[in-house]
Structures are given as C-alpha cells and as structure tokens.
Enzyme design. Structure first.
Site, PDB file in Angstrom:
ATOM      1  N   THR A 195      62.268 -29.631-136.383  1.00 19.67           N
ATOM      2  CA  THR A 195      62.061 -31.013-135.951  1.00 19.67           C
ATOM      3  C   THR A 195      60.576 -31.182-135.604  1.00 19.67           C
ATOM      4  OG1 THR A 195      64.331 -31.073-135.146  1.00 19.67           O
ATOM      5  CG2 THR A 195      62.837 -32.781-134.288  1.00 19.67           C
ATOM      6  N   GLY A 279      68.944 -26.677-123.826  1.00 15.91           N
ATOM      7  CA  GLY A 279      68.875 -27.573-124.986  1.00 15.91           C
ATOM      8  C   GLY A 279      70.239 -28.120-125.364  1.00 15.91           C
ATOM      9  N   GLY A 376      86.708 -51.217-140.905  1.00 16.93           N
ATOM     10  CA  GLY A 376      87.205 -51.386-142.277  1.00 16.93           C
ATOM     11  C   GLY A 376      86.057 -51.330-143.278  1.00 16.93           C
ATOM     12  N   GLY A 377      86.116 -52.184-144.288  1.00 17.47           N
ATOM     13  CA  GLY A 377      85.090 -52.193-145.344  1.00 17.47           C
ATOM     14  C   GLY A 377      83.700 -52.453-144.797  1.00 17.47           C
ATOM     15  N   GLU A 400      71.081 -26.668-132.962  1.00 15.68           N
ATOM     16  CA  GLU A 400      71.078 -25.848-131.741  1.00 15.68           C
ATOM     17  C   GLU A 400      72.362 -25.023-131.604  1.00 15.68           C
ATOM     18  OE1 GLU A 400      69.252 -27.245-128.199  1.00 15.68           O
ATOM     19  OE2 GLU A 400      68.128 -28.785-129.252  1.00 15.68           O
TER      20      GLU A 400
HETATM   21  C1  LIG Z   1      68.344 -32.125-138.417  1.00 11.81           C
HETATM   22  C2  LIG Z   1      68.163 -30.691-137.983  1.00 11.81           C
HETATM   23  C3  LIG Z   1      67.179 -30.379-137.044  1.00 11.81           C
HETATM   24  C4  LIG Z   1      66.961 -29.048-136.666  1.00 11.81           C
HETATM   25  N1  LIG Z   1      65.929 -28.765-135.809  1.00 11.81           N
HETATM   26  C5  LIG Z   1      65.621 -27.459-135.562  1.00 11.81           C
HETATM   27  C6  LIG Z   1      64.457 -27.121-134.789  1.00 11.81           C
HETATM   28  O1  LIG Z   1      63.734 -28.004-134.304  1.00 11.81           O
HETATM   29  N2  LIG Z   1      64.166 -25.809-134.621  1.00 11.81           N
HETATM   30  C7  LIG Z   1      64.931 -24.807-135.145  1.00 11.81           C
HETATM   31  O2  LIG Z   1      64.599 -23.633-134.954  1.00 11.81           O
HETATM   32  N3  LIG Z   1      66.052 -25.089-135.878  1.00 11.81           N
HETATM   33  C8  LIG Z   1      66.400 -26.381-136.107  1.00 11.81           C
HETATM   34  N4  LIG Z   1      67.508 -26.697-136.868  1.00 11.81           N
HETATM   35  C9  LIG Z   1      68.299 -25.602-137.445  1.00 11.81           C
HETATM   36  C10 LIG Z   1      69.697 -25.456-136.828  1.00 11.81           C
HETATM   37  O3  LIG Z   1      69.594 -24.945-135.536  1.00 11.81           O
HETATM   38  C11 LIG Z   1      70.511 -24.586-137.796  1.00 11.81           C
HETATM   39  O4  LIG Z   1      70.792 -25.379-138.920  1.00 11.81           O
HETATM   40  C12 LIG Z   1      71.798 -24.096-137.161  1.00 11.81           C
HETATM   41  O5  LIG Z   1      71.525 -23.152-136.158  1.00 11.81           O
HETATM   42  C13 LIG Z   1      72.745 -23.457-138.196  1.00 11.81           C
HETATM   43  O6  LIG Z   1      72.074 -22.544-139.002  1.00 11.81           O
HETATM   44  P1  LIG Z   1      72.223 -22.630-140.594  1.00 11.81           P
HETATM   45  O7  LIG Z   1      71.954 -24.031-140.971  1.00 11.81           O
HETATM   46  O8  LIG Z   1      71.377 -21.578-141.207  1.00 11.81           O
HETATM   47  O9  LIG Z   1      73.754 -22.334-140.872  1.00 11.81           O
HETATM   48  P2  LIG Z   1      74.424 -20.891-141.053  1.00 11.81           P
HETATM   49  O10 LIG Z   1      74.078 -20.025-139.901  1.00 11.81           O
HETATM   50  O11 LIG Z   1      74.139 -20.374-142.416  1.00 11.81           O
HETATM   51  O12 LIG Z   1      75.968 -21.273-140.951  1.00 11.81           O
HETATM   52  C14 LIG Z   1      76.712 -21.793-142.037  1.00 11.81           C
HETATM   53  C15 LIG Z   1      78.173 -21.939-141.588  1.00 11.81           C
HETATM   54  O13 LIG Z   1      78.697 -20.634-141.251  1.00 11.81           O
HETATM   55  C16 LIG Z   1      79.215 -20.664-139.932  1.00 11.81           C
HETATM   56  N5  LIG Z   1      78.973 -19.370-139.285  1.00 11.81           N
HETATM   57  C17 LIG Z   1      77.843 -18.641-139.254  1.00 11.81           C
HETATM   58  N6  LIG Z   1      78.029 -17.513-138.541  1.00 11.81           N
HETATM   59  C18 LIG Z   1      79.306 -17.556-138.098  1.00 11.81           C
HETATM   60  C19 LIG Z   1      80.094 -16.688-137.304  1.00 11.81           C
HETATM   61  N7  LIG Z   1      79.620 -15.538-136.792  1.00 11.81           N
HETATM   62  N8  LIG Z   1      81.392 -17.022-137.054  1.00 11.81           N
HETATM   63  C20 LIG Z   1      81.896 -18.188-137.545  1.00 11.81           C
HETATM   64  N9  LIG Z   1      81.201 -19.048-138.313  1.00 11.81           N
HETATM   65  C21 LIG Z   1      79.916 -18.726-138.575  1.00 11.81           C
HETATM   66  C22 LIG Z   1      78.441 -21.768-139.224  1.00 11.81           C
HETATM   67  O14 LIG Z   1      79.156 -22.239-138.103  1.00 11.81           O
HETATM   68  C23 LIG Z   1      78.320 -22.804-140.344  1.00 11.81           C
HETATM   69  O15 LIG Z   1      79.504 -23.545-140.401  1.00 11.81           O
HETATM   70  C24 LIG Z   1      67.773 -28.019-137.220  1.00 11.81           C
HETATM   71  C25 LIG Z   1      68.790 -28.344-138.132  1.00 11.81           C
HETATM   72  C26 LIG Z   1      68.971 -29.643-138.535  1.00 11.81           C
HETATM   73  C27 LIG Z   1      70.049 -29.943-139.550  1.00 11.81           C
END
Ligand SMILES: Cc1cc2nc3c(=O)[nH]c(=O)nc-3n(C[C@H](O)[C@H](O)[C@H](O)COP(=O)(O)OP(=O)(O)OC[C@H]3O[C@@H](n4cnc5c(N)ncnc54)[C@H](O)[C@@H]3O)c2cc1C
Length: 416
Positions: A195, A279, A376-377, A400
């Site tokens: 972000t 956070g 609705g729509g 987060e």
């Molecule tokens: C709009 C936006 C803003 C963001 N801002 C920031 C920021 O400012 N700074 C920053 O550092 N990050 C930021 N993020 C990143 C965010 O914190 C990560 O997207 C989030 O932590 C999930 O990581 P990933 O997307 O790699 O998903 P993954 O870790 O790859 O997970 C994919 C899926 O697998 C599931 N999963 C993974 N491990 C397990 C487990 N052990 N048990 C069960 N299920 C599991 C997850 O729940 C998810 O459903 C942002 C993300 C978005 C979309």
C-alpha cells in the site's frame, strides 16, 4: 452545540482538532467495570471527533468516490488535508506532532472514513498503524524525531513492506536480503502488494539478515524515497479498494545508512507480528465501516423501494436480512472495541485482535453481499454505493493476514 463547535473548528479555522486540551482530558470511552462487563459511555470529545471525521468524509471524500475508484486515482492531495486534521498520526504522541489519541478514537476514524470509502479507510489504516506505528513502537528517539512529525502531519506518506511474490502468509520465508557492508545496509529483493508502494516517502521494509525460517533472521529498516536502488514496480489493477494504491517495491543494491535499522538486528519478524496485532484492529474497523455503510444504504433503500404495492422493507425476507445485518455489525463492533480497550490498556491483543479482524471482515463481506441483494438489479450497478462496498469488502478477509491465518492465530492462542 457539539456539531457547531466541530463545524467551527473544522470549516472556519481548520484547527488540528485533536490537539485541544479538552480532548486530552476526556478520553475515557469504554471501560471494563469491576465485574469485567464492558460498559459504554462515549466522551463528548470522542463524539466530536466522530462527527468531524463523518463531516469531512461527506464533504471531501464522498463527491469523488466513484471517480477515484474508476480511475484508480490515489488522492495524494487529500492526505495533506487529512494530515492537517490529525488523521494521519492518530496514535502518535503530541510531542511528535500527532493527535495523541488511543484506539477507541482510532477505530472511529477508520470506520467513519470507510463508511464512505473503503479505499481511503485502507490507506489511512496502513499509513497509521503499519508504517507510522512501527517507527513509533520500535524506532530510536532520533528516528522518531526524524520521521514521525512528517508522517503524522501528512507531509510524508508511509508504506510498510513485508509481503513478497512467493511469501504472503508464510512471511518467514522472505527472500529480500539486507547485508551489512561497512557503514551501510545493502537491500536486495522485491516486495509486492505494498500500500503506497509508489507514492510513499517513508518506507518500513522487512528483510532477511540471518537464516531462512529463523524467526530471529529478519530485521526492519526505514528507507527514504529517493534512495538509489529503491524503485516502484507494477501498480496492481484491483477488484476493489481501487483508490488505495497497491504496488511492487523493488530493491536493487539499495544502500541505506547503518543506523536506519529499527530496533536490533534479528528483531524484524517479531516486530512485524506485534505491528500486525494492532494493525488487525484497524482492518476490523475498516470492515466495520464498510458493513455500516452497506447497512445504512440498505435500510434507506428498503424503506423507499416499493414492490407489490408496499416498501420492500415490509417483506419478511428483506426485514430479516436487515435484522441479521444489524446484529452482525453490533457483534463486530463489540469485538473491535474489546480489542481496542485491551490495546489501550497495554494488554496482549494477539487473540482478540485476530478475532475482531476475522469476524468483522467476514461480516463486511456478508453484509455487503446482502446489501446488493436488497438493492436487486440497481445494486449491481455503479449508480448505487453497495456495488463498491461489495467489491471493497473482500480485501478485509485477505489483507494483514487472511481469515484462515486469523483462525490459525486464534486456535494457537486458545490451545496454549
Ligand atoms: C489491497 C492489498 C493491500 C495490501 N497491502 C499490503 C502492505 O501494505 N504491506 C504488505 O506487506 N502486504 C500487503 N498486502 C499483502 C497481504 O497482506 C497478503 O496478500 C496476505 O497476507 C495474503 O498473502 P498472499 O496474498 O500471498 O496469499 P497466500 O499466502 O498465498 O494464501 C493463499 C490462500 O491460501 C491460504 N493459506 C495460506 N497458508 C495457509 C495455511 N497455513 N492454512 C490455511 N490456509 C492457508 C490463505 O488463507 C489464502 O486463502 C496487501 C494485499 C492487498 C490485496
């Protein structure tokens, strides 16, 4: 009367509202009584802050919500204004030019903004409780004096970079490295989903300084925009939260002074987990705001829209949805305020903030989904606000720490 004071402060003098003596004296909002039952009594100053933020959001954010959303415009200029009002240093003590408030007020600030625009709510949350709070909690006195006043007043935008392309939930496997060479740390790697990855001036970046999978193998650093080797990468084109800028941060032989480490070497991962504890209260507030926005729009619409000769609110199928929405929002608010109360008292909030984040995030998705159904729509178009709440809400269950990760945290704490 209160409204008048707030209007006067905000519209005529543009005073930094939170710095009034009165505000400082009357900050008791919610407290556990002797039987450990939460009781509410919102102070006058808290009510004023809520009203000021509500009015600001209506005047300065609402007219632009869809324009910013469609164009994915991050309104930097709005942040200068919010900085002047104290909204970018809510938890920062006054000696560093912050508002010096607690988590109750912080919950109100984020949820009031998010009732109007989740994107701005998300950006304000990331600026306050990730970047700024990391420096506040773990920076040296010199670092606090150098960075906090600029962040708290909106002169600088903050970013916090933990996530990488191959490591999201599993942050311990991060690949970005920081190596000490003489008097400089040299950072290399790519962070993603950050972000304010493009617009930030001050970044807190977590990098590996030790062994893979060692919880003491990571450190946190402050990196300033303009440092050679620090570049912004791809800007994400997102489903929701489109006015909150999300982008890659690329580090290529990025050299920063040795003293830019936050705390001690090896403490970065533990610091990051503590930052996320706080956070998550802000993401809970974000979810709460989105749910309230969707709910308020639904109540109004259900009373106005007529089918079969009467307002749709008079059909049980619709009114029961409203009842469920109201109940979930109330429960989410209680959980969020409980987490805020414990955080204010300096208690460990790992479990309760994960609960608040998990619950209110899911509520935000459920409530905004029901809101689209009630509309609705019309709810499926960009002419009404619920379509955006629906898209924005999903981020709450991902950012987060996903809902699944929150359940892991809650279960780990519960089974200790
Ligand atoms: C709009 C936006 C803003 C963001 N801002 C920031 C920021 O400012 N700074 C920053 O550092 N990050 C930021 N993020 C990143 C965010 O914190 C990560 O997207 C989030 O932590 C999930 O990581 P990933 O997307 O790699 O998903 P993954 O870790 O790859 O997970 C994919 C899926 O697998 C599931 N999963 C993974 N491990 C397990 C487990 N052990 N048990 C069960 N299920 C599991 C997850 O729940 C998810 O459903 C942002 C993300 C978005 C979309």
């Amino acid at each position: 009367m209160t409204n008048l004071i707030v209007n006067t402060l905000y519209t005529e003098h543009k005073t930094h509202l939170f710095n009034t003596q009165q505000t400082q004296k009357t900050m008791t909002v919610l407290a556990a009584d002797s039987s450990n039952v939460l009781s509410f009594s919102q102070s006058e100053s808290h009510v004023m802050i809520e009203q000021m933020v509500r009015e600001f959001a209506q005047k300065r954010i609402l007219p632009h919500v869809m324009e910013w959303d469609e164009s994915q415009h991050f309104p930097r200029e709005l942040f200068t204004e919010m900085g002047e009002l104290g909204l970018l240093g809510v938890l920062v003590p006054e000696k560093y030019e912050g508002a010096g408030l607690g988590y109750f007020e912080y919950v109100s600030v984020i949820s009031e903004i998010s009732q109007v625009c989740g994107s701005i709510g998300l950006s304000v949350a990331a600026h306050n409780s990730l970047c700024t709070n990391h420096i506040l909690m773990f920076g040296s006195e010199e670092q606090k004096q150098k960075y906090l006043p600029k962040l708290a007043t909106g002169k600088h935008i903050g970013a916090w970079a933990l996530t990488e392309p191959t490591t999201g939930s599993d942050a311990m496997r991060m690949r970005t490295t920081a190596k000490l060479e003489g008097d400089e740390w040299v950072l290399n790697g790519t962070k993603c989903w950050i972000t304010h990855g493009i617009s930030s001036d001050t970044l807190v970046i977590m990098a590996r300084t030790g062994e893979l999978l060692d919880s003491h193998g990571m450190s946190a650093f402050v990196v300033e925009r303009g440092t050679p080797g620090l570049k912004a990468g791809k800007k994400e084109n997102k489903l929701g939260m489109r006015a909150s800028e999300t982008a890659e941060v690329i580090l290529e032989d990025c050299r920063i002074p040795k003293e830019n480490i936050l705390g001690k070497e090896g403490e970065g991962f533990i610091q990051a987990m503590k930052i996320l504890d706080g956070g998550r209260i802000s993401i809970a507030s974000l979810g709460l705001g989105i749910a309230k926005g969707a709910y308020n729009a639904s109540v109004k619409y259900a009373k106005e829209r007529e089918q079969f000769g009467k307002p749709i609110a008079r059909f049980q199928g619709v009114s029961f949805k409203i009842a469920d929405m109201a109940t979930k929002i109330q429960a989410g608010e209680l959980l969020t305020m409980k987490a805020a109360d414990m955080k204010n008292r300096g208690e460990n909030v790992t479990k309760v903030s994960a609960m608040a984040k998990y619950y209110t995030s899911e509520v935000a998705v459920e409530v905004s989904t029901d809101a689209v159904q009630i509309f609705g729509g019309y709810g499926y178009t960009k002419d009404f606000p619920v379509e955006k709440f629906y898209r924005d809400s999903k981020l709450c269950t991902i950012g987060e720490g996903t809902s699944e990760i929150q359940k892991i945290v809650i279960a780990r704490e519960a089974l200790k």
